[in-house]
Enzyme design. Structure first.
Site, PDB file in Angstrom:
ATOM      1  N   ASN A  13       0.879  -1.175   0.000  1.00 24.94           N
ATOM      2  CA  ASN A  13       0.000   0.000   0.000  1.00 24.94           C
ATOM      3  C   ASN A  13       0.915   1.223   0.000  1.00 24.94           C
ATOM      4  OD1 ASN A  13      -1.803   2.030   0.427  1.00 24.94           O
ATOM      5  ND2 ASN A  13      -2.792   1.103   2.230  1.00 24.94           N
ATOM      6  N   LYS A  20       3.602   0.854   2.832  1.00 20.90           N
ATOM      7  CA  LYS A  20       3.250  -0.193   3.803  1.00 20.90           C
ATOM      8  C   LYS A  20       3.368  -1.539   3.105  1.00 20.90           C
ATOM      9  CE  LYS A  20      -0.090   2.580   6.287  1.00 20.90           C
ATOM     10  NZ  LYS A  20      -1.450   3.045   6.140  1.00 20.90           N
ATOM     11  N   ARG A  97      -2.599  -2.092  -3.488  1.00 21.14           N
ATOM     12  CA  ARG A  97      -3.814  -1.300  -3.307  1.00 21.14           C
ATOM     13  C   ARG A  97      -3.740  -0.123  -4.279  1.00 21.14           C
ATOM     14  NH1 ARG A  97      -5.228   3.378   0.777  1.00 21.14           N
ATOM     15  NH2 ARG A  97      -7.430   3.463   0.341  1.00 21.14           N
ATOM     16  N   HIS A 186     -13.568   2.577  -0.380  1.00 18.32           N
ATOM     17  CA  HIS A 186     -13.546   1.509   0.636  1.00 18.32           C
ATOM     18  C   HIS A 186     -14.116   0.196   0.087  1.00 18.32           C
ATOM     19  CE1 HIS A 186     -14.215   5.012   3.634  1.00 18.32           C
ATOM     20  NE2 HIS A 186     -12.935   4.673   3.680  1.00 18.32           N
ATOM     21  N   HIS A 214     -18.706   1.004   6.845  1.00 20.38           N
ATOM     22  CA  HIS A 214     -17.268   1.146   7.136  1.00 20.38           C
ATOM     23  C   HIS A 214     -17.089   2.504   7.803  1.00 20.38           C
ATOM     24  CE1 HIS A 214     -12.866   0.718   6.425  1.00 20.38           C
ATOM     25  NE2 HIS A 214     -12.971   2.024   6.610  1.00 20.38           N
ATOM     26  N   GLY A 216     -14.360   4.580   9.790  1.00 22.86           N
ATOM     27  CA  GLY A 216     -13.025   4.836  10.329  1.00 22.86           C
ATOM     28  C   GLY A 216     -12.833   6.338  10.347  1.00 22.86           C
ATOM     29  N   ARG A 247     -13.948  15.201   7.462  1.00 24.31           N
ATOM     30  CA  ARG A 247     -14.686  15.528   6.228  1.00 24.31           C
ATOM     31  C   ARG A 247     -16.155  15.747   6.556  1.00 24.31           C
ATOM     32  NH1 ARG A 247     -12.748  10.496   2.901  1.00 24.31           N
ATOM     33  NH2 ARG A 247     -10.848  10.427   4.117  1.00 24.31           N
ATOM     34  N   ASP A 289     -11.087  12.762  16.109  1.00 29.48           N
ATOM     35  CA  ASP A 289     -11.052  11.395  16.622  1.00 29.48           C
ATOM     36  C   ASP A 289     -12.328  11.086  17.419  1.00 29.48           C
ATOM     37  OD1 ASP A 289      -8.492   9.352  17.240  1.00 29.48           O
ATOM     38  OD2 ASP A 289     -10.207   9.212  18.610  1.00 29.48           O
ATOM     39  N   ARG A 291     -12.769   8.773  19.677  1.00 33.55           N
ATOM     40  CA  ARG A 291     -12.497   8.551  21.108  1.00 33.55           C
ATOM     41  C   ARG A 291     -12.503   9.864  21.872  1.00 33.55           C
ATOM     42  NH1 ARG A 291      -7.678   4.492  20.099  1.00 33.55           N
ATOM     43  NH2 ARG A 291      -7.669   5.862  18.315  1.00 33.55           N
ATOM     44  N   GLY A 337     -12.373   1.468  12.371  1.00 36.21           N
ATOM     45  CA  GLY A 337     -11.982   1.810  13.744  1.00 36.21           C
ATOM     46  C   GLY A 337     -13.164   2.150  14.642  1.00 36.21           C
ATOM     47  N   GLU A 340     -15.874  -0.941  14.701  1.00 31.87           N
ATOM     48  CA  GLU A 340     -15.415  -2.118  15.450  1.00 31.87           C
ATOM     49  C   GLU A 340     -15.281  -1.846  16.939  1.00 31.87           C
ATOM     50  OE1 GLU A 340     -11.768  -3.547  13.606  1.00 31.87           O
ATOM     51  OE2 GLU A 340     -12.682  -3.263  11.637  1.00 31.87           O
ATOM     52  N   ASN A 341     -15.018  -0.568  17.286  1.00 31.84           N
ATOM     53  CA  ASN A 341     -14.611  -0.296  18.680  1.00 31.84           C
ATOM     54  C   ASN A 341     -15.465   0.669  19.471  1.00 31.84           C
ATOM     55  OD1 ASN A 341     -11.968  -1.749  18.652  1.00 31.84           O
ATOM     56  ND2 ASN A 341     -11.588  -0.317  16.989  1.00 31.84           N
ATOM     57  N   GLU A 391      -8.544  -5.288   4.990  1.00 32.66           N
ATOM     58  CA  GLU A 391      -8.377  -4.934   3.584  1.00 32.66           C
ATOM     59  C   GLU A 391      -7.134  -5.584   2.987  1.00 32.66           C
ATOM     60  OE1 GLU A 391      -9.305  -0.907   5.114  1.00 32.66           O
ATOM     61  OE2 GLU A 391      -9.796  -0.483   3.039  1.00 32.66           O
TER      62      GLU A 391
HETATM   63  P1  ADP Z   1      -8.567   4.928   9.012  1.00 37.67           P
HETATM   64  O1  ADP Z   1      -9.821   5.292   8.277  1.00 37.67           O
HETATM   65  O2  ADP Z   1      -7.556   6.043   8.997  1.00 37.67           O
HETATM   66  O3  ADP Z   1      -8.017   3.575   8.689  1.00 37.67           O
HETATM   67  P2  ADP Z   1      -9.462   3.747  11.504  1.00 37.67           P
HETATM   68  O4  ADP Z   1     -10.261   2.688  10.827  1.00 37.67           O
HETATM   69  O5  ADP Z   1      -8.284   3.347  12.301  1.00 37.67           O
HETATM   70  O6  ADP Z   1      -9.026   4.903  10.522  1.00 37.67           O
HETATM   71  O7  ADP Z   1     -10.476   4.549  12.459  1.00 37.67           O
HETATM   72  C1  ADP Z   1     -10.109   5.640  13.234  1.00 37.67           C
HETATM   73  C2  ADP Z   1     -11.290   6.018  14.116  1.00 37.67           C
HETATM   74  O8  ADP Z   1     -11.614   4.907  14.937  1.00 37.67           O
HETATM   75  C3  ADP Z   1     -10.992   7.184  15.059  1.00 37.67           C
HETATM   76  O9  ADP Z   1     -12.109   8.069  15.108  1.00 37.67           O
HETATM   77  C4  ADP Z   1     -10.824   6.493  16.410  1.00 37.67           C
HETATM   78  O10 ADP Z   1     -11.246   7.303  17.476  1.00 37.67           O
HETATM   79  C5  ADP Z   1     -11.731   5.300  16.284  1.00 37.67           C
HETATM   80  N1  ADP Z   1     -11.261   4.244  17.190  1.00 37.67           N
HETATM   81  C6  ADP Z   1     -10.182   3.459  17.015  1.00 37.67           C
HETATM   82  N2  ADP Z   1     -10.027   2.637  18.093  1.00 37.67           N
HETATM   83  C7  ADP Z   1     -11.009   2.932  18.940  1.00 37.67           C
HETATM   84  C8  ADP Z   1     -11.397   2.450  20.223  1.00 37.67           C
HETATM   85  N3  ADP Z   1     -10.712   1.485  20.834  1.00 37.67           N
HETATM   86  N4  ADP Z   1     -12.489   2.985  20.795  1.00 37.67           N
HETATM   87  C9  ADP Z   1     -13.191   3.950  20.184  1.00 37.67           C
HETATM   88  N5  ADP Z   1     -12.888   4.457  18.981  1.00 37.67           N
HETATM   89  C10 ADP Z   1     -11.825   3.957  18.357  1.00 37.67           C
END
Ligand code: ADP
Length: 417
Positions: A13, A20, A97, A186, A214, A216, A247, A289, A291, A337, A340-341, A391
């Site tokens: 990538n 990467k 990629r 994506h 998706h 992130g 964005r 972010d 978080r 991100g 999933e989280n 991916e």
């Molecule tokens: P990218 O699109 O750059 O690949 P990611 O898929 O890593 O980005 O997603 C980044 C987003 O995911 C950020 O907003 C981050 O806060 C959120 N995120 C990542 N890990 C966690 C977590 N453990 N808890 C909550 N949010 C998370």
């Protein structure tokens, strides 16, 4: 389908100043090692590397261009102590990629001079990404002479969209003269989680209607009917659709002219919509972010609370629309991100989906970090499922599939001769 003659696939990538790499053993789909050379072309070029199961290491390297960056990465891959290969000759194919394949590339392809010209032609649509992707391809052609290079496009999965989804209601000549239409991004992630969902639900993808989210730093949703994309939220560029890290997602396009009328220049507006908007623009803490946004909302910051509400509102708007267009959905998939989280972000979305039979199980939601799990209640007609995306593995799979298809075709030809 694994084939014992073929095993190791390298995935690349390549960005404008980074490269990467990941190496996979495809017989068992295991990633053996991964790394990244960053700040290529500067005196601070840095190589981050880890073998699966080992600690990450970092070292300053000399990498004035992508070719040199790849060469230092390869040295590590065959290093006696830290490497995973005996020789670079073990690499049987390389998957790249590539961000934009325009209308020309509807699936992964083996890279030839014509394909490189096609990727270059699409640079108009992805000026930051496609030239950097080509740098990675050229570096591999030099270092791995004779090894097939495969291009896997972010846009390819969305090429299955019907014309009434991808056309914009603007004068037809814009499409004919400039290729202005919805492309979507994506795609590799949407395809990976759609396939993983089919496996999880134990049904062929051809029998499923899925809504894949998706989420992130960038985010998009796709309506996937029987394995083909019916619609997606990103467009000609990755700017429209969901509220993202920085964005804006959907806006009234006329606000650009309104702001221009107020004296803002176009490059300022473009920068603000791409880099200063989304969560960063609205959460009152200046961070893109999720978080940080959740943390600020838990501290009672009203703008951050509102940002999470807006995030859920916008996503639910599309999920509801796609549910209608698909005529119902077998599952709604969350990945990336945030997907999933972030249980608060998912809550904000799913709490708005009761009308389509999707109710959140808060206990399951809170317990799910990067796991594969259903997070809706058992009586939900439309389940919400978290599926971690991969991916790189998807790129490796597409590369491996083409490698075997081409070898089989060559074999058949030889026999027929
Ligand atoms: P990218 O699109 O750059 O690949 P990611 O898929 O890593 O980005 O997603 C980044 C987003 O995911 C950020 O907003 C981050 O806060 C959120 N995120 C990542 N890990 C966690 C977590 N453990 N808890 C909550 N949010 C998370």
């Amino acid at each position: 389908m694994p084939h014992r003659k073929y095993d190791k696939v390298l995935v690349i990538n390549s960005g404008s100043s980074s490269l990467k790499f990941m190496i996979f053993s495809m017989l068992d789909e295991n990633m053996l090692a991964k790394g990244m050379v960053e700040r290529i072309g500067t005196p601070d070029a840095n190589l981050i590397y880890s073998r699966t199961g080992d600690k990450k290491t970092e070292q300053l390297v000399s990498a004035e261009n992508h070719g040199k960056a790849l060469a230092v990465a390869c040295k590590l891959l065959i290093d006696r102590e830290r490497g995973v290969l005996k020789s670079l000759r073990q690499v049987q194919a390389i998957g790249h990629r590539v961000v934009h394949g325009g209308e020309q590339f509807k699936s992964a392809v083996e890279i030839t001079e014509d394909v490189k010209a096609g990727i270059k032609k699409c640079s108009d649509l992805a000026p930051l990404h496609n030239p950097a992707n080509l740098d990675g391809i050229i570096a591999c052609e030099t270092v791995f002479s004779g090894v097939p290079n495969i291009a896997v496009f972010d846009t390819a999965f969305h090429q299955s969209m019907p014309r009434h989804s991808y056309m914009y209601a603007v004068p037809l000549k814009y499409y004919e003269d400039y290729g202005i239409r919805k492309y979507g991004f994506h795609g590799t992630s949407h395809k990976f989680v759609a396939q993983a969902a089919a496996q999880y639900l134990n049904k062929p993808i051809e029998q499923l209607n899925l809504i894949t989210c998706h989420m992130g730093n960038g985010g998009s949703i796709a309506a996937v009917r029987k394995g083909r994309v019916l619609d997606t939220t990103m467009g000609l560029t990755p700017l429209p659709g969901l509220i993202m890290g920085t964005r804006s997602g959907d806006i009234d396009p006329a606000l650009i002219f309104f702001l221009a009328g107020k004296g803002l220049d176009l490059s300022t507006i473009e920068n603000d919509l791409n880099k200063e908007s989304g969560l960063k623009g609205i959460n009152g803490i200046g961070s893109g972010d999720m978080r940080d946004t959740v943390h600020a909302s838990e501290q009672g910051k009203a703008a951050a609370v509102n940002a999470i509400e807006m995030f859920g509102h916008r996503a639910a708007l599309y999920i509801g629309g796609y549910y209608t267009l698909l005529g119902g959905a077998d599952a709604i998939i969350f990945t990336g991100g945030i997907g999933e989280n972030s249980s608060p972000a998912r809550r904000s979305v799913i709490s708005r989906l009761a009308a389509i039979g999707c109710k959140l199980d808060e206990v399951k939601n809170k317990a799910c970090f990067g796991c594969q799990a259903v997070i809706s209640t058992e009586d939900s007609k439309t389940p919400a499922i978290v599926i971690p995306t991969n991916e790189e593995l998807m790129i490796a799979r597409e590369t491996y599939r083409l490698l075997i298809d081409n070898a089989t075709a060559a074999n058949t030809e030889t026999k027929e001769d």
